[in-house]
Write a protein that holds these residues in place. Structure first.
Motif, mmCIF file in Angstrom:
data_model
loop_
_atom_site.group_PDB
_atom_site.id
_atom_site.type_symbol
_atom_site.label_atom_id
_atom_site.label_comp_id
_atom_site.label_asym_id
_atom_site.label_seq_id
_atom_site.Cartn_x
_atom_site.Cartn_y
_atom_site.Cartn_z
ATOM 1 N N ILE A 286 0.860 -1.195 0.000
ATOM 2 C CA ILE A 286 0.000 0.000 0.000
ATOM 3 C C ILE A 286 0.888 1.235 0.000
ATOM 4 O O ILE A 286 1.667 1.458 0.929
ATOM 5 N N ALA B 257 -7.785 6.757 -2.483
ATOM 6 C CA ALA B 257 -8.531 6.733 -1.219
ATOM 7 C C ALA B 257 -7.959 7.805 -0.296
ATOM 8 O O ALA B 257 -6.764 7.789 0.010
ATOM 9 N N CYS B 258 -8.800 8.751 0.115
ATOM 10 C CA CYS B 258 -8.346 9.831 1.003
ATOM 11 C C CYS B 258 -8.829 9.579 2.428
ATOM 12 O O CYS B 258 -10.021 9.357 2.659
ATOM 13 N N LEU B 259 -7.896 9.597 3.360
ATOM 14 C CA LEU B 259 -8.208 9.417 4.778
ATOM 15 C C LEU B 259 -7.927 10.739 5.482
ATOM 16 O O LEU B 259 -6.787 11.195 5.530
ATOM 17 N N VAL C 193 -3.200 10.366 3.282
ATOM 18 C CA VAL C 193 -3.623 10.729 4.635
ATOM 19 C C VAL C 193 -3.497 12.246 4.731
ATOM 20 O O VAL C 193 -2.394 12.796 4.663
ATOM 21 N N CYS D 97 -8.404 16.961 -1.089
ATOM 22 C CA CYS D 97 -9.096 15.714 -1.417
ATOM 23 C C CYS D 97 -9.935 15.871 -2.683
ATOM 24 O O CYS D 97 -9.866 15.058 -3.611
ATOM 25 N N VAL E 126 1.453 5.106 0.379
ATOM 26 C CA VAL E 126 0.773 6.166 1.144
ATOM 27 C C VAL E 126 1.488 7.506 0.997
ATOM 28 O O VAL E 126 2.722 7.571 0.997
ATOM 29 N N VAL F 285 -5.857 2.845 7.389
ATOM 30 C CA VAL F 285 -5.183 2.934 6.086
ATOM 31 C C VAL F 285 -5.472 1.676 5.262
ATOM 32 O O VAL F 285 -5.796 1.746 4.075
ATOM 33 N N ASP G 287 -1.759 5.000 -3.295
ATOM 34 C CA ASP G 287 -3.049 4.308 -3.154
ATOM 35 C C ASP G 287 -3.919 5.025 -2.128
ATOM 36 O O ASP G 287 -5.138 5.062 -2.245
ATOM 37 N N VAL G 288 -3.249 5.577 -1.102
ATOM 38 C CA VAL G 288 -3.946 6.256 -0.010
ATOM 39 C C VAL G 288 -3.261 7.586 0.272
ATOM 40 O O VAL G 288 -2.030 7.660 0.305
ATOM 41 N N VAL H 248 -9.282 1.702 3.979
ATOM 42 C CA VAL H 248 -9.614 2.557 2.819
ATOM 43 C C VAL H 248 -8.848 2.102 1.582
ATOM 44 O O VAL H 248 -9.326 2.249 0.451
ATOM 45 N N ALA H 249 -7.657 1.512 1.788
ATOM 46 C CA ALA H 249 -6.871 1.016 0.648
ATOM 47 C C ALA H 249 -7.591 -0.140 -0.043
ATOM 48 O O ALA H 249 -7.459 -0.341 -1.248
#
Length: 213
Positions: A2, A77-79, A52, A66, A4, A115, A49-50, A118-119
């Motif tokens: 993943i 994917a936004c966290l 944060v 975002c 990030v 993480v 992929d993600v 959402v991934a």
């Protein structure tokens, strides 16, 4: 693995989160930023992929980041990560397409889990939050003013159209030239996405009934 990206204006927070995530065998931190501008430039280039994203930033906010990066990378994917439990920010984040929203007080293991969640394409929004979002959307739709685009003068003219007055009669009532009234009518029809005067008259009548007049 993943991939990030981290966005936070505090270097200490970025280092702490990066160390936490990098300790996992299946997560790699590929980039970071301390401002919204830098994140918007770097995220599409690095293709994580993600992402944060800190909600509050010195030059903007994570919600706008975002929205901007997901318009270019819908699969991202936004966290959202924030210090504050803010319903308004949560609503804005969801509307911007965020997959999840966690507080900075979260335990390290829970952040790692978030993480991963959402991934994998899942959402971190619990049923209660989702219900609140849907209720807010319904309320907004109900409050939306169909005449929001019209100027005060155009609204007044629409009311007079609803009363069945001709352009000449409206001009006499408002001390305007008939040609000026005609221009106003054309503009308000265009703003209301209408082709005919009768449509505007029907709308005016419906709004009048809705107000109980």
């Amino acid at each position: 693995m993943i991939r990030v990206f981290l966005l936070d204006d505090h270097e200490v927070v970025r280092r702490g989160v990066a160390a936490l995530l990098e300790a996992e065998d299946d997560i790699e931190v590929i980039g970071e930023a301390g401002t919204a501008e830098s994140a918007i430039a770097r995220i599409p280039a690095l293709k994580p992929d993600v992402a944060v994203l800190d909600v509050r930033l010195p030059d903007g906010n994570g919600v706008d980041v975002c929205r901007e990066v997901r318009s270019r990378m819908p699969e991202l994917a936004c966290l959202m990560l924030t210090s504050f439990a803010d319903d308004e920010a949560l609503f804005d984040a969801v509307m911007a397409g965020a997959a999840g929203y966690v507080l900075k007080q979260i335990h390290g293991s829970d952040l790692v889990g978030a993480v991963r969640t959402v991934a994998s394409g899942q959402s971190l929004l619990d049923p209660q939050t989702t219900a609140t979002m849907l209720q807010r959307l319904r309320e907004q739709a109900g409050k939306r003013d169909p005449l929001a685009a019209l100027s005060e003068q155009e609204r007044h003219i629409l009311e007079l159209i609803g009363e069945g007055l001709t352009n000449r009669q409206i001009g006499e009532r408002l001390y305007l030239a008939e040609k000026t009234v005609k221009n106003y009518v054309s503009n308000l029809l265009s703003k209301l996405n209408m082709q005919r005067r009768t449509q505007a008259a029907a709308l005016a009548a419906r709004l009048k009934v809705g107000r109980g007049e």
